[in-house]
Design a protein around this motif. Structure first.
Motif, PDB file in Angstrom:
ATOM      1  N   LEU A   1      42.392 -11.901   1.985  1.00  0.00           N
ATOM      2  CA  LEU A   1      40.963 -12.582   2.549  1.00  0.00           C
ATOM      3  C   LEU A   1      40.580 -11.680   3.810  1.00  0.00           C
ATOM      4  CD1 LEU A   1      41.683 -16.427   1.577  1.00  0.00           C
ATOM      5  CD2 LEU A   1      40.237 -14.863   0.635  1.00  0.00           C
ATOM      6  N   GLN A   2      41.475 -11.450   4.601  1.00  0.00           N
ATOM      7  CA  GLN A   2      41.165 -10.745   5.820  1.00  0.00           C
ATOM      8  C   GLN A   2      40.266  -9.344   5.655  1.00  0.00           C
ATOM      9  OE1 GLN A   2      44.683 -10.676   8.046  1.00  0.00           O
ATOM     10  NE2 GLN A   2      44.492 -12.695   9.146  1.00  0.00           N
ATOM     11  N   ILE A   3      41.004  -8.961   4.622  1.00  0.00           N
ATOM     12  CA  ILE A   3      40.500  -7.565   4.271  1.00  0.00           C
ATOM     13  C   ILE A   3      39.021  -7.622   3.407  1.00  0.00           C
ATOM     14  CG2 ILE A   3      40.856  -5.347   2.792  1.00  0.00           C
ATOM     15  CD1 ILE A   3      43.832  -5.933   3.231  1.00  0.00           C
ATOM     16  N   GLU A   4      39.109  -8.668   2.623  1.00  0.00           N
ATOM     17  CA  GLU A   4      37.961  -8.891   1.937  1.00  0.00           C
ATOM     18  C   GLU A   4      36.752  -9.411   2.864  1.00  0.00           C
ATOM     19  OE1 GLU A   4      36.777  -8.521  -1.101  1.00  0.00           O
ATOM     20  OE2 GLU A   4      38.909  -7.570  -1.678  1.00  0.00           O
ATOM     21  N   ARG A   5      37.064  -9.947   4.019  1.00  0.00           N
ATOM     22  CA  ARG A   5      35.977 -10.320   5.019  1.00  0.00           C
ATOM     23  C   ARG A   5      35.700  -9.083   5.738  1.00  0.00           C
ATOM     24  NH1 ARG A   5      39.453 -14.870   6.974  1.00  0.00           N
ATOM     25  NH2 ARG A   5      38.949 -16.496   5.439  1.00  0.00           N
ATOM     26  N   ALA A   6      36.657  -8.333   5.893  1.00  0.00           N
ATOM     27  CA  ALA A   6      36.062  -6.862   6.645  1.00  0.00           C
ATOM     28  C   ALA A   6      35.432  -6.140   5.821  1.00  0.00           C
ATOM     29  CB  ALA A   6      37.453  -6.229   6.910  1.00  0.00           C
ATOM     30  N   LYS A   7      35.670  -6.240   4.516  1.00  0.00           N
ATOM     31  CA  LYS A   7      34.668  -5.290   3.673  1.00  0.00           C
ATOM     32  C   LYS A   7      33.062  -5.880   3.460  1.00  0.00           C
ATOM     33  CE  LYS A   7      36.025  -4.966  -0.618  1.00  0.00           C
ATOM     34  NZ  LYS A   7      36.361  -5.476  -1.833  1.00  0.00           N
ATOM     35  N   LEU A   8      32.923  -7.187   4.181  1.00  0.00           N
ATOM     36  CA  LEU A   8      31.552  -7.777   3.950  1.00  0.00           C
ATOM     37  C   LEU A   8      30.862  -7.080   5.226  1.00  0.00           C
ATOM     38  CD1 LEU A   8      32.271 -11.322   3.434  1.00  0.00           C
ATOM     39  CD2 LEU A   8      31.365  -9.712   1.702  1.00  0.00           C
ATOM     40  N   ASN A   9      31.460  -6.571   6.216  1.00  0.00           N
ATOM     41  CA  ASN A   9      30.826  -6.130   7.301  1.00  0.00           C
ATOM     42  C   ASN A   9      30.505  -4.548   7.175  1.00  0.00           C
ATOM     43  OD1 ASN A   9      30.665  -8.568   8.689  1.00  0.00           O
ATOM     44  ND2 ASN A   9      32.902  -8.264   9.307  1.00  0.00           N
TER      45      ASN A   9
END
Length: 54
Positions: free
Chosen positions: A27-35
């Protein structure tokens, strides 16, 4: 709370500690992808999985 929320909570509670750690990291990596729209997280995700599940 909706029944869908309760089901998600039940699923999360049934995960092992390792599985919860993996889920949090993903989830941390997916959130980073949003940016960063051009970011390909495949290698990062594989590295995290290999750390947790050798």
């Amino acid at each position: 709370m909706s029944s869908a929320g309760r089901i998600e909570r039940q699923v999360l509670e049934e995960l092992s500690e390792e599985e919860q750690t993996l889920l949090k990291r993903v989830l941390q990596i997916e959130r980073a992808k949003l940016n960063v729209s051009a970011y390909d997280a495949t290698d990062d995700l594989l590295a995290v999985v290999k750390e947790i599940i050798p």
